[in-house]
Design a protein around this motif. Structure first.
Motif, PDB file in Angstrom:
ATOM      1  N   ALA A 119       0.808  -1.216   0.000  1.00 19.71           N
ATOM      2  CA  ALA A 119       0.000   0.000   0.000  1.00 19.71           C
ATOM      3  C   ALA A 119       0.844   1.270   0.000  1.00 19.71           C
ATOM      4  N   ILE A 120       2.110   1.173   0.362  1.00 20.88           N
ATOM      5  CA  ILE A 120       2.945   2.384   0.459  1.00 20.88           C
ATOM      6  C   ILE A 120       4.148   2.331  -0.472  1.00 20.88           C
ATOM      7  N   LYS A 121       4.161   1.368  -1.380  1.00 18.04           N
ATOM      8  CA  LYS A 121       5.300   1.222  -2.288  1.00 18.04           C
ATOM      9  C   LYS A 121       5.281   2.315  -3.357  1.00 18.04           C
ATOM     10  N   TRP A 122       6.463   2.800  -3.717  1.00 18.64           N
ATOM     11  CA  TRP A 122       6.578   3.822  -4.754  1.00 18.64           C
ATOM     12  C   TRP A 122       6.768   3.172  -6.118  1.00 18.64           C
ATOM     13  N   VAL A 278      11.575 -21.343  -3.539  1.00 25.61           N
ATOM     14  CA  VAL A 278      12.477 -20.232  -3.827  1.00 25.61           C
ATOM     15  C   VAL A 278      12.390 -19.998  -5.326  1.00 25.61           C
ATOM     16  N   GLN A 279      12.114 -18.778  -5.741  1.00 30.88           N
ATOM     17  CA  GLN A 279      11.835 -18.526  -7.139  1.00 30.88           C
ATOM     18  C   GLN A 279      12.402 -17.177  -7.574  1.00 30.88           C
ATOM     19  N   LEU A 280      12.650 -17.064  -8.861  1.00 30.28           N
ATOM     20  CA  LEU A 280      13.110 -15.812  -9.440  1.00 30.28           C
ATOM     21  C   LEU A 280      11.937 -14.869  -9.641  1.00 30.28           C
ATOM     22  N   ASP A 281      12.208 -13.576  -9.501  1.00 31.22           N
ATOM     23  CA  ASP A 281      11.195 -12.559  -9.773  1.00 31.22           C
ATOM     24  C   ASP A 281      11.917 -11.284 -10.178  1.00 31.22           C
ATOM     25  N   ASP A 282      11.506 -10.697 -11.291  1.00 29.38           N
ATOM     26  CA  ASP A 282      12.162  -9.474 -11.743  1.00 29.38           C
ATOM     27  C   ASP A 282      11.395  -8.222 -11.345  1.00 29.38           C
ATOM     28  N   GLY A 283      10.387  -8.368 -10.462  1.00 25.68           N
ATOM     29  CA  GLY A 283       9.580  -7.216 -10.086  1.00 25.68           C
ATOM     30  C   GLY A 283       9.786  -6.718  -8.679  1.00 25.68           C
ATOM     31  N   ILE A 284      10.533  -7.436  -7.844  1.00 26.77           N
ATOM     32  CA  ILE A 284      10.733  -6.976  -6.468  1.00 26.77           C
ATOM     33  C   ILE A 284      11.806  -5.890  -6.444  1.00 26.77           C
ATOM     34  N   VAL A 285      11.727  -5.026  -5.434  1.00 24.85           N
ATOM     35  CA  VAL A 285      12.663  -3.907  -5.321  1.00 24.85           C
ATOM     36  C   VAL A 285      13.962  -4.353  -4.673  1.00 24.85           C
ATOM     37  N   SER A 286      13.870  -5.100  -3.583  1.00 26.29           N
ATOM     38  CA  SER A 286      15.055  -5.564  -2.873  1.00 26.29           C
ATOM     39  C   SER A 286      15.622  -6.814  -3.547  1.00 26.29           C
ATOM     40  N   ASP A 287      16.792  -7.256  -3.077  1.00 25.60           N
ATOM     41  CA  ASP A 287      17.420  -8.445  -3.659  1.00 25.60           C
ATOM     42  C   ASP A 287      16.628  -9.716  -3.374  1.00 25.60           C
ATOM     43  N   ALA A 288      15.904  -9.737  -2.256  1.00 26.04           N
ATOM     44  CA  ALA A 288      15.115 -10.912  -1.882  1.00 26.04           C
ATOM     45  C   ALA A 288      13.915 -10.456  -1.072  1.00 26.04           C
ATOM     46  N   ALA A 289      12.834 -11.194  -1.160  1.00 22.98           N
ATOM     47  CA  ALA A 289      11.622 -10.888  -0.404  1.00 22.98           C
ATOM     48  C   ALA A 289      10.949 -12.185  -0.022  1.00 22.98           C
ATOM     49  N   ALA A 290      10.613 -12.333   1.269  1.00 22.89           N
ATOM     50  CA  ALA A 290      10.020 -13.578   1.770  1.00 22.89           C
ATOM     51  C   ALA A 290       8.536 -13.421   1.978  1.00 22.89           C
ATOM     52  N   GLY A 291       7.800 -14.505   1.744  1.00 25.10           N
ATOM     53  CA  GLY A 291       6.392 -14.593   2.076  1.00 25.10           C
ATOM     54  C   GLY A 291       6.186 -15.706   3.077  1.00 25.10           C
ATOM     55  N   ALA A 292       4.946 -16.151   3.231  1.00 27.06           N
ATOM     56  CA  ALA A 292       4.649 -17.165   4.235  1.00 27.06           C
ATOM     57  C   ALA A 292       5.306 -18.497   3.915  1.00 27.06           C
ATOM     58  N   GLU A 400      21.201   2.128  -4.461  1.00 26.27           N
ATOM     59  CA  GLU A 400      21.088   1.820  -3.038  1.00 26.27           C
ATOM     60  C   GLU A 400      20.620   3.034  -2.246  1.00 26.27           C
ATOM     61  N   CYS A 401      21.108   4.214  -2.607  1.00 28.23           N
ATOM     62  CA  CYS A 401      20.667   5.440  -1.927  1.00 28.23           C
ATOM     63  C   CYS A 401      19.161   5.622  -2.080  1.00 28.23           C
ATOM     64  N   LEU A 402      18.661   5.418  -3.289  1.00 24.54           N
ATOM     65  CA  LEU A 402      17.241   5.598  -3.546  1.00 24.54           C
ATOM     66  C   LEU A 402      16.409   4.566  -2.790  1.00 24.54           C
ATOM     67  N   LEU A 403      16.846   3.320  -2.826  1.00 26.08           N
ATOM     68  CA  LEU A 403      16.099   2.262  -2.155  1.00 26.08           C
ATOM     69  C   LEU A 403      16.069   2.486  -0.643  1.00 26.08           C
ATOM     70  N   ASN A 404      17.215   2.821  -0.055  1.00 22.59           N
ATOM     71  CA  ASN A 404      17.281   3.007   1.395  1.00 22.59           C
ATOM     72  C   ASN A 404      16.487   4.230   1.841  1.00 22.59           C
ATOM     73  N   ALA A 405      16.557   5.308   1.075  1.00 25.23           N
ATOM     74  CA  ALA A 405      15.803   6.511   1.434  1.00 25.23           C
ATOM     75  C   ALA A 405      14.307   6.267   1.290  1.00 25.23           C
ATOM     76  N   GLN A 406      13.929   5.506   0.270  1.00 24.59           N
ATOM     77  CA  GLN A 406      12.518   5.196   0.072  1.00 24.59           C
ATOM     78  C   GLN A 406      11.953   4.422   1.258  1.00 24.59           C
ATOM     79  N   ARG A 407      12.735   3.522   1.850  1.00 25.18           N
ATOM     80  CA  ARG A 407      12.273   2.754   3.005  1.00 25.18           C
ATOM     81  C   ARG A 407      11.896   3.675   4.157  1.00 25.18           C
TER      82      ARG A 407
END
Length: 546
Positions: A119-122, A278-292, A400-407
């Motif tokens: 809901a808050i992703k840029w 564990v799967q590839l995804d070209d749409g996530i912002v970070s290097d890895a993202a976990a779900g349930a 990295e600057c953009l990603l970290n500041a966005q967080r």
């Protein structure tokens, strides 16, 4: 990562390339309970809990297990029936466990569309706007921007739904009931999350985030030490540390595809009864993202072997493991979902596992600590451009600057003073958890420790859940990481750690500083020079024999 991932909403499955998957079917609750109970300090079938499997009756036909549901010895086993979420019929007696399960399932269903990070992703247009202005102008990320990103629920309707669940918790359990108090608190937290998301892009968003996640200005349990103080001390220590003197370096030579294959192999061995992908995804912002029950790896990213070890313990053992332990609950199904109050324990566990398995790195610790400092600066008025500059000066790349500041500013106010404070949870949770472990050992309650992994919990929940497990209301954690399966070494470490606080470290530092920081010793100034003098010819004789 928190329980909710940075996944892209509505992303088509065709954009997700699955490179492998774990095997299993979710397992048997009874099997998982028996296996985990020995590590959790509980009998396999506690009083009031599920009895041992009855002997098969001649006239009962056991359905064949679906493919892939054989245990390690090849024997078929029955699948566990998932929670049905059926309401208790009016006029029909309902047991305590039935009431808890029904209310728990209602809460799980109600929170399902509340996806905070989505809901808050840029969007990429925000970063394009920053680059186009050469980082001279703040992007237009305000309340109007977020109105164009619809929530997956209608706030007023969701608030009323949650309020109704809260009233039923009070009526059927009561807030004085220990389990009822946990459910009621979680329900109230979800309501505040809804209010927070309804206020995206405004100072009101920050007020809710601060109450839900905390702030660098808050104190720890001692009432005087602040999270901000921790951040500044760690910053000073790591700024003076030369990483090249620490030993092995870990080059990033593994492709994302190789990372997926290796992590799938490790997760298959660890999550023996559950399928974790564990799967590839070209749409996530970070290097890895976990779900349930999955971990996404960003396509095109290079990894080191140490990176994979961190992902294994942080995302796998901590986040996915507690999610699966929660999903395998027969009654306490709310443990599969984590409201913000559980975030410090979740992230603290993940960081602690990195440390106790010796896979963490100073560069990793710096990254987590910078988040505390950046949020503190933003609270004090630093804007998005200031935080980008902070990360640039610390040596981060543009991306990295953009990603970290966005967080720091996602959901909040980019002009400063109202950040999203969730990322204080890593350092905050690590310190709180470490002190909790020391206290458990000091007070003689080591049996509580494995219940950190029973699901998404707060530290205050753990004793309640341990007692509930003794009566069959809560199932023991299904997956307990290796460092916590045998608590002997941890007990010794925590026991000595209780004494370390009595030593005034500042005096120790001053006492040892002269010897530790003395100029490098030149052997020629001591033993070599006299020896060379001895080897020169002496008057009236030959050089001395060596």
């Amino acid at each position: 990562m928190a329980a909710m991932s940075d996944d892209v909403p509505g992303r088509p499955e065709s954009a997700r390339l699955v490179c492998g998957a774990g095997e299993g079917d979710g397992g048997s609750v009874r099997e998982g309970r028996g296996a985990a109970a020995s590590h959790a300090g509980l009998p396999a079938a506690p009083p009031g809990g599920p009895a041992a499997e009855p002997e098969a009756l001649d006239d009962v036909e056991v359905p064949a297990s679906p493919p892939g549901t054989a245990d390690a010895g090849g024997a078929a086993r029955l699948r566990a029936v998932p929670p049905l979420g059926r309401p208790v019929r009016a006029g029909v007696f309902a047991t305590y466990k039935e009431r808890i399960c029904h209310l728990s399932e209602r809460l799980v269903r109600a929170q399902r569309p509340i996806r905070i990070l989505n809901a808050i992703k840029w969007g990429p247009e925000v970063f394009a706007e920053l680059r186009a202005s050469n980082y001279k102008r703040l992007p237009a990320v305000d309340a109007e921007y977020y109105r164009r990103i619809p929530l997956e629920f209608e706030p007023e309707a969701k608030l009323e739904e949650l309020a109704a669940i809260g009233r039923d918790i009070e009526r059927h359990l009561g807030k004085d009931d220990p389990i009822g108090a946990i459910l009621w608190r979680n329900c109230a937290e979800y309501q505040q999350v809804v209010r927070m998301l309804a206020a995206r892009g405004t100072p009101e968003f920050y007020r809710h985030a601060r109450e839900l996640y905390g702030t660098p200005k808050e104190t720890f349990y001692d009432g005087k030490t602040t999270l901000r103080g921790l951040g500044l001390m760690i910053y000073e220590i790591f700024s003076g540390l030369d990483d090249t003197k620490l030993g092995i370096t870990y080059p990033r030579t593994l492709s994302a595809e190789q990372a997926v294959a290796r992590l799938n192999e490790r997760f298959r061995a660890y999550f023996h009864d559950d399928q974790v992908r564990v799967q590839l995804d070209d749409g996530i912002v970070s290097d890895a993202a976990a779900g349930a029950d999955y971990l996404k790896i960003k396509q095109g990213v290079q990894f080191s072997e140490r990176d994979l070890q961190i992902l294994e313990v942080h995302e796998g053992w901590a986040h996915i493991g507690t999610s699966l332990s929660g999903q395998n609950q027969r009654v306490a199904t709310w443990l599969s979902k984590g409201p913000p109050c559980t975030t410090p324990v979740q992230e603290g566990l993940a960081v602690l596992l990195e440390v106790v398995t010796f896979v963490s790195l100073p560069v990793r610790a710096r990254k987590l600590n910078y988040r505390v400092i950046a949020i503190d600066k933003a609270e004090d008025g630093a804007d998005l451009l200031d935080i980008i500059e902070f990360y640039r000066i610390e040596g981060f790349s543009e991306a990295e600057c953009l990603l970290n500041a966005q967080r720091v500013f996602r959901g909040g106010v980019v002009s400063g003073g109202a950040p999203f404070t969730k990322d204080v949870s890593y350092c905050k949770g690590f310190v709180q958890l470490y002190n909790w472990l020391r206290t458990c050992i000091r007070l003689g309650r080591p049996e509580l420790i494995p219940f950190l992994f029973v699901g998404k919990v707060t530290l205050e929940d753990v004793p309640v859940l341990y007692d509930a497990a003794r009566h069959g209301v809560v199932d023991p954690p299904k997956y307990i990481p290796p460092p916590f399966q045998d608590l002997n070494g941890l007990a010794v470490w925590m026991a000595f750690s209780n004494f370390f606080n009595r030593i005034q470290l500042s005096r120790v530092v001053e006492r040892l500083r002269p010897s530790i920081t003395a100029p490098p010793w030149d052997p020629s100034e001591t033993w070599l020079r006299p020896r060379l003098a001895e080897e020169r010819p002496q008057p009236g004789g030959e050089p001395l024999a060596p």
